[in-house]
Design an enzyme around this catalytic site. Structure first.
Site, PDB file in Angstrom:
ATOM      1  N   TYR A 102      30.364  99.060 -19.802  1.00 59.02           N
ATOM      2  CA  TYR A 102      30.693  98.001 -18.807  1.00 59.02           C
ATOM      3  C   TYR A 102      30.203  96.294 -19.248  1.00 59.02           C
ATOM      4  O   TYR A 102      31.098  95.320 -18.826  1.00 59.02           O
ATOM      5  CB  TYR A 102      30.004  98.254 -17.633  1.00 59.02           C
ATOM      6  CG  TYR A 102      30.073  97.619 -16.302  1.00 59.02           C
ATOM      7  CD1 TYR A 102      31.172  97.743 -15.535  1.00 59.02           C
ATOM      8  CD2 TYR A 102      29.071  96.718 -15.962  1.00 59.02           C
ATOM      9  CE1 TYR A 102      31.493  96.947 -14.079  1.00 59.02           C
ATOM     10  CE2 TYR A 102      29.313  96.029 -14.965  1.00 59.02           C
ATOM     11  CZ  TYR A 102      30.318  96.161 -13.885  1.00 59.02           C
ATOM     12  OH  TYR A 102      30.503  95.258 -12.680  1.00 59.02           O
ATOM     13  N   LYS A 108      32.506  93.176 -19.508  1.00 60.81           N
ATOM     14  CA  LYS A 108      32.228  92.076 -18.724  1.00 60.81           C
ATOM     15  C   LYS A 108      31.960  90.557 -19.478  1.00 60.81           C
ATOM     16  O   LYS A 108      32.177  89.330 -19.095  1.00 60.81           O
ATOM     17  CB  LYS A 108      31.042  92.095 -17.775  1.00 60.81           C
ATOM     18  CG  LYS A 108      31.444  93.317 -16.617  1.00 60.81           C
ATOM     19  CD  LYS A 108      32.831  92.688 -15.695  1.00 60.81           C
ATOM     20  CE  LYS A 108      32.915  93.640 -14.809  1.00 60.81           C
ATOM     21  NZ  LYS A 108      34.226  93.130 -14.115  1.00 60.81           N
TER      22      LYS A 108
HETATM   23  P1  NAP Z   1      34.876  98.838  -6.003  1.00 64.05           P
HETATM   24  O1  NAP Z   1      34.483  98.760  -4.474  1.00 64.05           O
HETATM   25  O2  NAP Z   1      34.734 100.001  -6.604  1.00 64.05           O
HETATM   26  O3  NAP Z   1      36.423  98.327  -5.932  1.00 64.05           O
HETATM   27  C1  NAP Z   1      37.162  98.427  -7.049  1.00 64.05           C
HETATM   28  C2  NAP Z   1      38.472  98.075  -6.928  1.00 64.05           C
HETATM   29  O4  NAP Z   1      39.027  97.920  -8.250  1.00 64.05           O
HETATM   30  C3  NAP Z   1      39.210  98.981  -6.187  1.00 64.05           C
HETATM   31  O5  NAP Z   1      40.040  98.146  -5.336  1.00 64.05           O
HETATM   32  C4  NAP Z   1      40.126  99.823  -7.162  1.00 64.05           C
HETATM   33  O6  NAP Z   1      41.432 100.284  -6.637  1.00 64.05           O
HETATM   34  C5  NAP Z   1      40.276  98.684  -8.227  1.00 64.05           C
HETATM   35  N1  NAP Z   1      40.725  99.477  -9.424  1.00 64.05           N
HETATM   36  C6  NAP Z   1      39.878  99.968 -10.225  1.00 64.05           C
HETATM   37  N2  NAP Z   1      40.747 100.314 -11.387  1.00 64.05           N
HETATM   38  C7  NAP Z   1      41.959 100.031 -11.282  1.00 64.05           C
HETATM   39  C8  NAP Z   1      43.208  99.904 -12.096  1.00 64.05           C
HETATM   40  N3  NAP Z   1      43.089 100.529 -13.268  1.00 64.05           N
HETATM   41  N4  NAP Z   1      44.303  99.210 -11.652  1.00 64.05           N
HETATM   42  C9  NAP Z   1      44.100  98.537 -10.450  1.00 64.05           C
HETATM   43  N5  NAP Z   1      43.024  98.534  -9.624  1.00 64.05           N
HETATM   44  C10 NAP Z   1      41.812  99.311 -10.088  1.00 64.05           C
HETATM   45  O7  NAP Z   1      34.191  97.594  -6.697  1.00 64.05           O
HETATM   46  P2  NAP Z   1      33.705  96.303  -6.440  1.00 64.05           P
HETATM   47  O8  NAP Z   1      32.049  96.546  -6.325  1.00 64.05           O
HETATM   48  O9  NAP Z   1      34.250  95.826  -5.137  1.00 64.05           O
HETATM   49  O10 NAP Z   1      33.771  95.384  -7.582  1.00 64.05           O
HETATM   50  C11 NAP Z   1      34.867  94.728  -7.905  1.00 64.05           C
HETATM   51  C12 NAP Z   1      34.686  93.835  -9.153  1.00 64.05           C
HETATM   52  O11 NAP Z   1      33.477  93.126  -9.007  1.00 64.05           O
HETATM   53  C13 NAP Z   1      34.716  94.710 -10.401  1.00 64.05           C
HETATM   54  O12 NAP Z   1      35.170  94.232 -11.605  1.00 64.05           O
HETATM   55  C14 NAP Z   1      33.152  94.761 -10.532  1.00 64.05           C
HETATM   56  O13 NAP Z   1      32.963  95.296 -12.021  1.00 64.05           O
HETATM   57  C15 NAP Z   1      32.732  93.360 -10.159  1.00 64.05           C
HETATM   58  N6  NAP Z   1      31.260  93.283 -10.182  1.00 64.05           N
HETATM   59  C16 NAP Z   1      30.531  94.148  -8.814  1.00 64.05           C
HETATM   60  C17 NAP Z   1      29.327  94.196  -8.781  1.00 64.05           C
HETATM   61  C18 NAP Z   1      28.739  94.852  -7.670  1.00 64.05           C
HETATM   62  O14 NAP Z   1      27.631  94.711  -7.415  1.00 64.05           O
HETATM   63  N7  NAP Z   1      29.504  95.694  -6.806  1.00 64.05           N
HETATM   64  C19 NAP Z   1      28.432  93.196  -9.316  1.00 64.05           C
HETATM   65  C20 NAP Z   1      29.090  92.574 -10.503  1.00 64.05           C
HETATM   66  C21 NAP Z   1      30.474  92.513 -10.433  1.00 64.05           C
HETATM   67  P3  NAP Z   1      41.646 101.708  -5.811  1.00 64.05           P
HETATM   68  O15 NAP Z   1      40.717 101.464  -4.500  1.00 64.05           O
HETATM   69  O16 NAP Z   1      42.926 101.982  -5.381  1.00 64.05           O
HETATM   70  O17 NAP Z   1      40.875 102.697  -6.641  1.00 64.05           O
END
Ligand code: NAP
Length: 251
Positions: free
Chosen positions: A158, A162
């Protein structure tokens, strides 16, 4: 309601069905943009987000597309352009994690995360910029992570994805500067979504102790910065990484 006017602009948000992407979709629609949501599995959630955007009086699409598959990406962006007539904003937010120590990490764990997070961002950028160049305007926001800057135990795949996104963002900014397309990255800290709900309470508690703002982040905390970055207020920003972590990396 944010005091930013994006009326007439169209956006594509990958991973718009849940979490941070859902928050970004609502913020862009609240500012007046039409928004296409890309998702991989959660059809019901994606349709729900689409309906909410329509209730705000904006056009919306929910499109199933695996961002790591080039044919999917090409077909989906063609659909968006056919429906909306243009693509102005791309938010590369879709992401997954498969956490474990390097010692236990399989090549499959590695590939899956790199393919979705990094290759997906590359493919979406490569194909969306074709439409942006037609209008000589584009705003690309890539969602990285604070751990892409600091590193983190159990997240080699991951973190590499990133960190790679940060390098890709800077190169996108350089290569497309003459086309009036900017590219910036956001590095969120600990944000409350499905991705972080999986963490044990002990790990959450440890994170929270280090956050200077003394609360977990919300999708809106990230969405507000996206809205700023795609607005005319940020027209002089390109190739930057904005850390939105409530001070986690300093704590
Ligand atoms: P999440 O709730 O797990 O949602 C992930 C989203 O990505 C979902 O809409 C999922 O679609 C979509 N997705 C996954 N694989 C995909 C693919 N192959 N093609 C198209 N769509 C895909 O994650 P989140 O926490 O909102 O994170 C969003 C972004 O922020 C990510 O890049 C994550 O790494 C980054 N981030 C998150 C955090 C945190 O603390 N949450 C911190 C730093 C960075 P489905 O629902 O259809 O599976």
């Amino acid at each position: 309601m944010l005091n930013i006017d994006l009326t007439g602009l169209t956006a594509v948000v990958t991973g718009g069905s849940r979490g941070i992407g859902r928050g970004i979709t609502f913020a862009l629609a609240d500012c007046g943009a039409d928004v296409a949501i890309i998702y991989a599995h959660s059809s019901e959630a994606a349709l729900g987000v689409k309906d909410e955007v329509k209730k705000k009086g904006k056009r919306s699409l929910a499109l199933k597309c695996d961002v790591s598959h080039e044919e999917d990406v090409v077909r989906t962006l063609e659909n968006v352009n056919n429906e909306f007539g243009r693509i102005d904003i791309l938010v590369n937010n879709a992401g997954i994690n498969r956490d474990t120590l390097i010692l236990r990490m399989t090549p499959e764990n590695w590939d899956e995360v790199i393919e979705t997070n990094l290759k997906g961002t590359f493919l979406m950028t490569k194909h969306a910029t074709k439409y942006m160049m037609q209008n000589k305007f584009g705003r690309i926001i890539n969602i990285s992570s604070i751990v892409g800057i600091t590193g983190n135990v159990g997240q080699a795949n991951y973190v590499a994805s990133k960190a790679g996104i940060i390098g890709l963002t800077k190169t996108t900014a350089i290569e497309y500067a003459s086309r009036n397309i900017t590219a910036n990255a956001i590095a969120p800290g600990f944000i409350e979504t499905d991705m972080t709900k999986k963490l044990p309470d002990r790990v959450r508690g440890e994170f929270l102790k280090r956050v200077l703002r003394r609360r977990v982040g919300t999708p809106e905390d990230i969405a507000n910065v996206v809205a700023f970055l795609v607005s005319p207020l940020a027209s002089y920003l390109t190739g930057t990484v904005i850390v939105v972590d409530g001070g986690l990396s300093l704590g």
